[in-house]
Design a protein around this motif. Sequence first.
Motif, PDB file in Angstrom:
ATOM      1  N   MET A   1      43.085  68.186  43.420  1.00 19.43           N
ATOM      2  CA  MET A   1      43.666  66.897  43.019  1.00 19.43           C
ATOM      3  C   MET A   1      43.380  66.672  41.534  1.00 19.43           C
ATOM      4  SD  MET A   1      42.931  64.406  46.311  1.00 19.43           S
ATOM      5  CE  MET A   1      41.381  65.165  46.828  1.00 19.43           C
ATOM      6  N   VAL A   2      44.187  67.295  40.690  1.00 13.33           N
ATOM      7  CA  VAL A   2      44.027  67.238  39.238  1.00 13.33           C
ATOM      8  C   VAL A   2      45.368  66.821  38.646  1.00 13.33           C
ATOM      9  CG1 VAL A   2      43.206  68.471  37.193  1.00 13.33           C
ATOM     10  CG2 VAL A   2      42.444  69.193  39.469  1.00 13.33           C
ATOM     11  N   TYR A   3      45.366  65.780  37.831  1.00 11.56           N
ATOM     12  CA  TYR A   3      46.616  65.169  37.403  1.00 11.56           C
ATOM     13  C   TYR A   3      46.604  64.808  35.908  1.00 11.56           C
ATOM     14  CZ  TYR A   3      46.962  64.338  42.476  1.00 11.56           C
ATOM     15  OH  TYR A   3      46.981  64.488  43.842  1.00 11.56           O
ATOM     16  N   ASN A   4      47.801  64.515  35.413  1.00 10.19           N
ATOM     17  CA  ASN A   4      48.003  63.814  34.147  1.00 10.19           C
ATOM     18  C   ASN A   4      47.328  64.448  32.935  1.00 10.19           C
ATOM     19  OD1 ASN A   4      47.326  61.490  36.478  1.00 10.19           O
ATOM     20  ND2 ASN A   4      49.325  61.296  35.473  1.00 10.19           N
ATOM     21  N   PRO A   5      47.704  65.648  32.555  1.00 10.77           N
ATOM     22  CA  PRO A   5      47.099  66.267  31.366  1.00 10.77           C
ATOM     23  C   PRO A   5      47.518  65.566  30.080  1.00 10.77           C
ATOM     24  CG  PRO A   5      48.957  67.574  32.129  1.00 10.77           C
ATOM     25  CD  PRO A   5      48.734  66.515  33.163  1.00 10.77           C
ATOM     26  N   SER A   6      46.599  65.486  29.140  1.00  8.54           N
ATOM     27  CA  SER A   6      46.870  64.948  27.800  1.00  8.54           C
ATOM     28  C   SER A   6      45.897  65.635  26.858  1.00  8.54           C
ATOM     29  CB  SER A   6      46.679  63.432  27.771  1.00  8.54           C
ATOM     30  OG  SER A   6      46.965  62.896  26.490  1.00  8.54           O
ATOM     31  N   VAL A   7      46.411  66.248  25.801  1.00 12.12           N
ATOM     32  CA  VAL A   7      45.561  67.073  24.951  1.00 12.12           C
ATOM     33  C   VAL A   7      45.490  66.503  23.540  1.00 12.12           C
ATOM     34  CG1 VAL A   7      47.410  68.664  24.264  1.00 12.12           C
ATOM     35  CG2 VAL A   7      45.047  69.470  24.297  1.00 12.12           C
ATOM     36  N   ALA A   8      44.297  66.565  22.960  1.00 13.84           N
ATOM     37  CA  ALA A   8      44.089  66.110  21.584  1.00 13.84           C
ATOM     38  C   ALA A   8      44.415  67.251  20.617  1.00 13.84           C
ATOM     39  CB  ALA A   8      42.642  65.657  21.397  1.00 13.84           C
ATOM     40  N   ALA A   9      44.464  66.932  19.338  1.00  8.14           N
ATOM     41  CA  ALA A   9      44.808  67.930  18.322  1.00  8.14           C
ATOM     42  C   ALA A   9      43.783  69.063  18.266  1.00  8.14           C
ATOM     43  CB  ALA A   9      44.941  67.266  16.958  1.00  8.14           C
ATOM     44  N   ASN A  10      42.532  68.787  18.623  1.00  5.06           N
ATOM     45  CA  ASN A  10      41.497  69.821  18.595  1.00  5.06           C
ATOM     46  C   ASN A  10      41.461  70.658  19.872  1.00  5.06           C
ATOM     47  OD1 ASN A  10      40.370  68.091  20.441  1.00  5.06           O
ATOM     48  ND2 ASN A  10      38.613  67.508  19.188  1.00  5.06           N
TER      49      ASN A  10
ATOM     50  N   PRO B   1      45.369  59.486  31.736  1.00  2.45           N
ATOM     51  CA  PRO B   1      44.932  59.340  30.347  1.00  2.45           C
ATOM     52  C   PRO B   1      46.026  59.742  29.357  1.00  2.45           C
ATOM     53  CG  PRO B   1      44.056  61.353  31.288  1.00  2.45           C
ATOM     54  CD  PRO B   1      44.693  60.612  32.416  1.00  2.45           C
ATOM     55  N   ALA B   2      46.085  59.021  28.264  1.00  2.00           N
ATOM     56  CA  ALA B   2      46.924  59.393  27.117  1.00  2.00           C
ATOM     57  C   ALA B   2      46.023  59.308  25.901  1.00  2.00           C
ATOM     58  CB  ALA B   2      48.121  58.458  26.985  1.00  2.00           C
ATOM     59  N   ILE B   3      45.620  60.449  25.379  1.00  2.00           N
ATOM     60  CA  ILE B   3      44.653  60.474  24.290  1.00  2.00           C
ATOM     61  C   ILE B   3      45.364  60.486  22.942  1.00  2.00           C
ATOM     62  CG2 ILE B   3      44.474  63.001  24.318  1.00  2.00           C
ATOM     63  CD1 ILE B   3      41.607  60.494  23.620  1.00  2.00           C
ATOM     64  N   ASP B   4      44.870  59.680  22.021  1.00  2.00           N
ATOM     65  CA  ASP B   4      45.314  59.767  20.636  1.00  2.00           C
ATOM     66  C   ASP B   4      44.984  61.167  20.118  1.00  2.00           C
ATOM     67  OD1 ASP B   4      45.820  59.006  17.834  1.00  2.00           O
ATOM     68  OD2 ASP B   4      43.624  59.013  17.665  1.00  2.00           O
ATOM     69  N   PRO B   5      45.892  61.821  19.390  1.00  2.00           N
ATOM     70  CA  PRO B   5      45.598  63.183  18.920  1.00  2.00           C
ATOM     71  C   PRO B   5      44.276  63.311  18.172  1.00  2.00           C
ATOM     72  CG  PRO B   5      47.920  62.717  18.617  1.00  2.00           C
ATOM     73  CD  PRO B   5      47.281  61.435  19.079  1.00  2.00           C
TER      74      PRO B   5
ATOM     75  N   PRO C   1      50.963  46.872  16.107  1.00  2.00           N
ATOM     76  CA  PRO C   1      50.141  45.727  15.681  1.00  2.00           C
ATOM     77  C   PRO C   1      48.736  45.733  16.284  1.00  2.00           C
ATOM     78  CG  PRO C   1      52.368  45.009  16.191  1.00  2.00           C
ATOM     79  CD  PRO C   1      52.260  46.427  16.656  1.00  2.00           C
ATOM     80  N   LEU C   2      48.613  46.111  17.556  1.00  2.00           N
ATOM     81  CA  LEU C   2      47.301  46.162  18.193  1.00  2.00           C
ATOM     82  C   LEU C   2      46.434  47.236  17.552  1.00  2.00           C
ATOM     83  CD1 LEU C   2      45.351  45.369  20.498  1.00  2.00           C
ATOM     84  CD2 LEU C   2      46.468  47.132  21.888  1.00  2.00           C
ATOM     85  N   LEU C   3      47.017  48.396  17.269  1.00  2.00           N
ATOM     86  CA  LEU C   3      46.231  49.462  16.638  1.00  2.00           C
ATOM     87  C   LEU C   3      45.743  49.037  15.256  1.00  2.00           C
ATOM     88  CD1 LEU C   3      48.409  52.586  17.589  1.00  2.00           C
ATOM     89  CD2 LEU C   3      46.366  51.693  18.750  1.00  2.00           C
ATOM     90  N   ARG C   4      46.604  48.368  14.511  1.00  2.00           N
ATOM     91  CA  ARG C   4      46.183  47.915  13.164  1.00  2.00           C
ATOM     92  C   ARG C   4      45.079  46.882  13.251  1.00  2.00           C
ATOM     93  NH1 ARG C   4      52.074  48.148  12.204  1.00  2.00           N
ATOM     94  NH2 ARG C   4      52.497  50.021  10.957  1.00  2.00           N
ATOM     95  N   GLU C   5      45.103  46.056  14.278  1.00  2.00           N
ATOM     96  CA  GLU C   5      44.031  45.075  14.458  1.00  2.00           C
ATOM     97  C   GLU C   5      42.679  45.765  14.630  1.00  2.00           C
ATOM     98  OE1 GLU C   5      44.791  42.491  17.707  1.00  2.00           O
ATOM     99  OE2 GLU C   5      46.634  41.658  16.854  1.00  2.00           O
ATOM    100  N   HIS C   6      42.709  46.984  15.113  1.00  2.00           N
ATOM    101  CA  HIS C   6      41.475  47.739  15.353  1.00  2.00           C
ATOM    102  C   HIS C   6      41.254  48.812  14.293  1.00  2.00           C
ATOM    103  CE1 HIS C   6      40.312  46.076  19.329  1.00  2.00           C
ATOM    104  NE2 HIS C   6      41.588  45.737  19.356  1.00  2.00           N
ATOM    105  N   GLY C   7      41.890  48.640  13.150  1.00  2.00           N
ATOM    106  CA  GLY C   7      41.630  49.504  12.005  1.00  2.00           C
ATOM    107  C   GLY C   7      42.326  50.845  12.010  1.00  2.00           C
ATOM    108  N   ILE C   8      43.307  51.006  12.875  1.00  2.00           N
ATOM    109  CA  ILE C   8      44.066  52.258  12.935  1.00  2.00           C
ATOM    110  C   ILE C   8      45.440  51.984  12.368  1.00  2.00           C
ATOM    111  CG2 ILE C   8      45.053  54.033  14.455  1.00  2.00           C
ATOM    112  CD1 ILE C   8      42.734  53.408  16.396  1.00  2.00           C
ATOM    113  N   ASP C   9      45.769  52.611  11.257  1.00  2.00           N
ATOM    114  CA  ASP C   9      47.028  52.301  10.589  1.00  2.00           C
ATOM    115  C   ASP C   9      47.824  53.545  10.199  1.00  2.00           C
ATOM    116  OD1 ASP C   9      45.496  53.270   8.568  1.00  2.00           O
ATOM    117  OD2 ASP C   9      45.524  51.465   7.332  1.00  2.00           O
ATOM    118  N   ALA C  10      47.525  54.664  10.863  1.00  2.00           N
ATOM    119  CA  ALA C  10      48.249  55.897  10.579  1.00  2.00           C
ATOM    120  C   ALA C  10      48.371  56.699  11.860  1.00  2.00           C
ATOM    121  CB  ALA C  10      47.508  56.719   9.521  1.00  2.00           C
ATOM    122  N   PRO C  11      49.420  57.509  11.970  1.00  2.00           N
ATOM    123  CA  PRO C  11      49.575  58.333  13.157  1.00  2.00           C
ATOM    124  C   PRO C  11      48.386  59.274  13.351  1.00  2.00           C
ATOM    125  CG  PRO C  11      51.570  58.341  11.821  1.00  2.00           C
ATOM    126  CD  PRO C  11      50.509  57.690  11.001  1.00  2.00           C
TER     127      PRO C  11
END
Length: 329
Positions: free
Chosen positions: A156-165, A212-216, A318-328
Amino acid sequence: MARPHPAVAVCLSAWLALHPPAARAAELLAPGVISTAHNETSASLTPDRRELYFMRGDLVSGDSAILVAQRDGARYRNVRIAPFSGVWKDSEPHVSPDGKRLYFVSNRPAVAGGEGLVATRGRQSFPGANLWYVERQGAGWGAPVRIEGEVNRVPMVYNPSVAANGNLYFSAHREDSGAAYQIYVAKPDGQGYGAPQRIDLGIGVKGNHMDPAIDPQERYLLFAGDEGDSAGAADIYIAFRSADGGWGTPLRLPGEVNSAYLENAPALGRDFGELLVTSMRPAPARFPKPAQDLEAFTRRLDDPLNGSRNVWRFDIAPLLREHGIDAPG
């Protein structure tokens, strides 16, 4: 985006009238093309934005396949079953940040010619789920490869999401998951992936943490669950990376992202703040209604907003910018 059928447009307008936008309006993704009367979920774009992979299945999730659609400007067309899918119960495609791999979930056997994977929970048996991937080869994809080792030891393994590393995030039911599902991360070890580590989020194993959906760049993590304030069966939450490398308290996404219905399978688009979410939200039904003949009634039941799962697009910049994230990522 493809122009919706008139009946779909009326239903969508009625739904949005009852849910005024808090910041950015909800957008049903390509009604009649991507989002239909069937179940659609787990959308993932290639880096060049020219292909969208997603899952389509029946309403009880008994059968599903991975589909691909071509993107032509703002429109989607030429929907077809992905070349590596259509034989086994495949789902949850995820294109890596660099576009070189596409991860997915399948019940296909580990060895060709074997029996399909089966999972058992309680008294129920159902198609199992392991993680597989295909690698980009020119304009196409190579043969499916099963991830070996500890990641797929359980069925029972689901929903892969991979980071840039290369860190691989997924949800699973394992010995340390409690009664529900939890999110894990497995790091590349040179020959595959090391042992998965459970990510402790919010209320921990008392709750269900899925999709999970991980930011790269691993600055934030989106997931589906209920931290005690969900408005429906499951809502979409975000947890930001804390200074100590852990994860902060999950926040239920504001605005129109969540509804009184099931939301799951969040996925990051290729534009900053673009979020694709699966939702079962239907068009509202008001009574008494004008008398309908069978044809008109059937059209209502066959449009995307009939309570089936659809893919919706949101902007959480807008939510990401509120938390100091302003670039892809």
